[in-house]
Design an enzyme around this catalytic site. Structure first.
Site, short mmCIF file in Angstrom:
data_model
loop_
_atom_site.label_atom_id
_atom_site.label_comp_id
_atom_site.label_asym_id
_atom_site.label_seq_id
_atom_site.Cartn_x
_atom_site.Cartn_y
_atom_site.Cartn_z
N SER A 272 -29.04 45.36 16.67
CA SER A 272 -28.17 44.18 16.71
C SER A 272 -28.87 42.86 17.05
O SER A 272 -28.25 41.81 16.94
CB SER A 272 -27.04 44.39 17.71
OG SER A 272 -26.04 45.20 17.15
N SER B 97 -25.04 43.09 15.35
CA SER B 97 -23.85 42.42 15.86
C SER B 97 -24.12 41.01 16.40
O SER B 97 -23.17 40.25 16.54
CB SER B 97 -23.22 43.26 16.96
OG SER B 97 -24.08 43.32 18.09
N LYS C 10 -24.66 35.06 23.83
CA LYS C 10 -23.78 35.94 23.06
C LYS C 10 -22.53 36.20 23.89
O LYS C 10 -22.63 36.36 25.12
CB LYS C 10 -24.53 37.25 22.75
CG LYS C 10 -23.77 38.23 21.88
CD LYS C 10 -24.63 39.46 21.54
CE LYS C 10 -23.88 40.45 20.64
NZ LYS C 10 -24.71 41.62 20.28
#
Lengths: 484, 95
Positions: free
Chosen positions: A175, A151, A76
């Site tokens: 998330s 997210s 990420k």
């Protein structure tokens, strides 16, 4: 090759079925061919990946291979990667080439893994739909006009689309688990303090925790074996032994007690959603578990508590983005205040600005006790609900989300509606507990996630439960229609 | 709790965020909705509850006061918007 799991790739590499360079090139080709559909990567580091793969192959030839040697994965874009853009999905950091590796990144490098690049995300991890990224929205591989969740939407979409077998992710209020549920993949958020936050760009420091998104629980266990552990560089890292998370995957779950919180099985949950989750729980009963209804009476306060604590901590953390030492700086600042205000006004997107403003207000003179202190007190009540529950049950299960993935654009104009998306995940971050989402069914051709919540440091049990479910069901093997 | 537009401007100033005047009304609306959401907390009785800062109630760990990092000024300043002779440059603050 792209349908293989991390465990299978590791076995194939060990057996000499193919080289790390071959499997790495095959994923890089696939990303180039398909990712324009999903927008899951912000940066693809093809050259570095092939160099890491060649080094891994050389290590194997020299007889020094470990389980991760040469296995591809991706990070990420919230984890700092030395010499590689680390944008956090924001214009503010769109020129930020990190000068060091996050501990999590260093751990994977040291284990011999191959990083394919950096994955898209909501700006500064603030969002539940991956629509707030400066690099554009991510599309759900199951239905491209639906959101992948957020997210960690890039991580979930890339794993679902078979562009990478596993990815790092982070979870502050859901998330990891919500995008895993929306994309039909497996995601685990460990206990707070289990995985180092050093070099993981901070959003809300008392809630943030790094974790994984993979196709199977077994793969999550393999990733967690690399990620988890005490880090002296993270002052909130916990000094606690790390078990081999793959060791107990095959244990029987007979005799375990599963708690079902009545507040999470609400009447307004659609009957289709209820049914999928109930079916999954019935599978666990067939495996020998028993079910008990429990109550978490302060559940309704979790979202209000979170939307004081998370913005407050974010307003403090994001004050370092000031256009002075790194990141975006406005043109021709007139004075230092103008430099701060325009750099931040231009660099941050709408949702980030809203949260900074809410947090600044909540922490400002005269309001601190009414907001932040009050929220911290109610936070303890929420934690105590879980402590009481775990005196009666071994694990808690619930839907991960109130509904399957929603359509892009549906909730962007109403922040509060977007916040309510995280209703089943947010309390777990407030309590600091580990939790996992595994695919457990489908509604209207969209995946549904089952959330498993464990006691502190009980990640092994969650992975065991996930693995046992995945031995008797095939929801985790379902593939978006376009990819078949 | 509903915010006035002047309060929104004041908060933006405290945050060092440039917000266009045309957007103030939208922020006023959204921030007021968020504050209304969190106002539910005021009804909860927390008189005997200690605030919770860390999920495991851990305390800040201390370490020996020893140098562990070497100076990497040039390396770190490579990504700075403006530097000169090892310093970060900003517009003049003191005349």
């Amino acid at each position: 090759m792209h349908n293989k799991t991390i465990a299978q790739i590791a076995r194939d590499l060990a057996a000499g079925e193919y080289s790390s360079v071959e499997v790495t090139q095959s994923y890089l080709d696939r990303i180039q061919q398909l990712d324009h559909n999903y927008n899951s990567f912000i940066t693809v580091t093809a050259e570095q990946a092939l160099a890491q793969a060649a080094a891994a192959d050389a290590m194997r030839a020299a007889g020094n291979a470990t389980p991760w040697t040469g296995v591809p994965m991706a990070h990420k874009d919230i984890f700092c990667t030395n010499g590689v853009l680390t944008s956090c999905g924001s214009r503010m950091l769109s020129n930020f080439v990190a000068p060091y590796d996050a501990t999590v990144v260093a751990n994977f490098n040291n284990a011999g893994a191959v990083s394919l690049g950096k994955l898209n995300m909501d700006e500064f991890a603030m969002g539940s739909s991956n629509e707030s990224s400066f690099y554009g929205a991510v599309h759900n591989p199951w239905q491209l006009d639906h959101v992948p969740g957020g997210s960690s939407g890039g991580s979930a979409a890339a794993v679902a689309a078979r562009l990478v077998p596993g990815a790092t992710a982070t979870d502050t209020g859901g998330s990891i688990r919500q995008p895993a549920a929306f994309c039909g993949v497996t995601g685990i958020k460990p206990t707070y303090g289990r995985v180092s936050r050093w070099g993981m760009i901070a959003f809300a420091s008392s809630l943030d925790q790094g974790g994984t998104i993979t196709r199977t629980a077994e793969d999550s266990a393999m990733m967690l074996n690399v990620m988890a552990g005490f880090d002296p560089k993270d002052s909130t890292s916990m000094q606690q032994d790390v078990p081999d998370y793959t060791a107990n995957l095959n244990d029987s779950i007979a005799g375990l007690t599963i708690g079902l919180p009545k507040e999470y099985f609400r009447d307004d949950l659609s009957s289709n959603m209820q049914q999928q989750v109930r079916n999954a729980i019935a599978e666990y009963e067939k495996l020998g578990a028993t079910v008990k209804e429990i109550s978490l009476p302060n559940t309704h306060l979790a979202i209000p508590v979170y939307y004081v604590i998370a913005p407050s901590e974010c307003s403090a953390n994001l004050s370092r983005m000031d256009g002075v030492r790194f990141g975006h700086r406005c043109d021709d600042p007139q004075d230092v205040n103008d430099l701060f205000k325009r750099s931040r006004g231009e660099g941050f997107g709408e949702e980030v600005k809203r949260r900074i403003m809410v947090g600044t207000y909540a922490l400002s003179a005269g309001f601190y006790d009414a907001y932040y202190k009050k929220a911290q007190q109610v936070r303890r009540l929420i934690k105590n609900d879980f402590v009481e529950a775990f005196k009666q049950v071994d694990v808690i299960m619930s839907p991960t989300t109130p509904s399957p993935a929603f359509k892009a654009g549906e909730k962007t104009s109403d922040p509060v509606a977007m916040y309510l998306e995280d209703i089943f995940t947010i309390a777990i971050n407030l309590a600091g507990l580990p939790a996992m989402s595994i695919p457990c069914g489908q509604v209207d051709n969209l995946p549904v996630g089952l959330q498993l919540i464990g006691n502190y440091f009980d990640e092994s049990r969650l992975l065991n439960l996930g693995h046992q479910f995945q031995q008797v069901t095939d929801w985790h093997q379902q593939t978006p229609a376009d990819l078949v | 709790m509903a915010l006035e537009q002047d309060q929104v401007r004041n908060i933006a100033e405290l945050c060092r965020l440039q917000i266009d005047d045309a957007q103030i009304a939208a922020y006023q609306n959204n921030l007021s909705n968020i504050l209304e959401l969190v106002d539910q907390l005021s009804a909860v009785d927390t008189s005997d509850v200690a605030p919770m800062a860390h999920p495991l109630d851990a305390v800040q760990r201390l370490r020996a006061d020893q140098v562990t990092e070497s100076n990497q000024r040039e390396h770190f300043q490579q990504i700075a918007p403006a530097t000169e002779r090892g310093h970060y440059l900003v517009p003049r603050v003191v005349e």
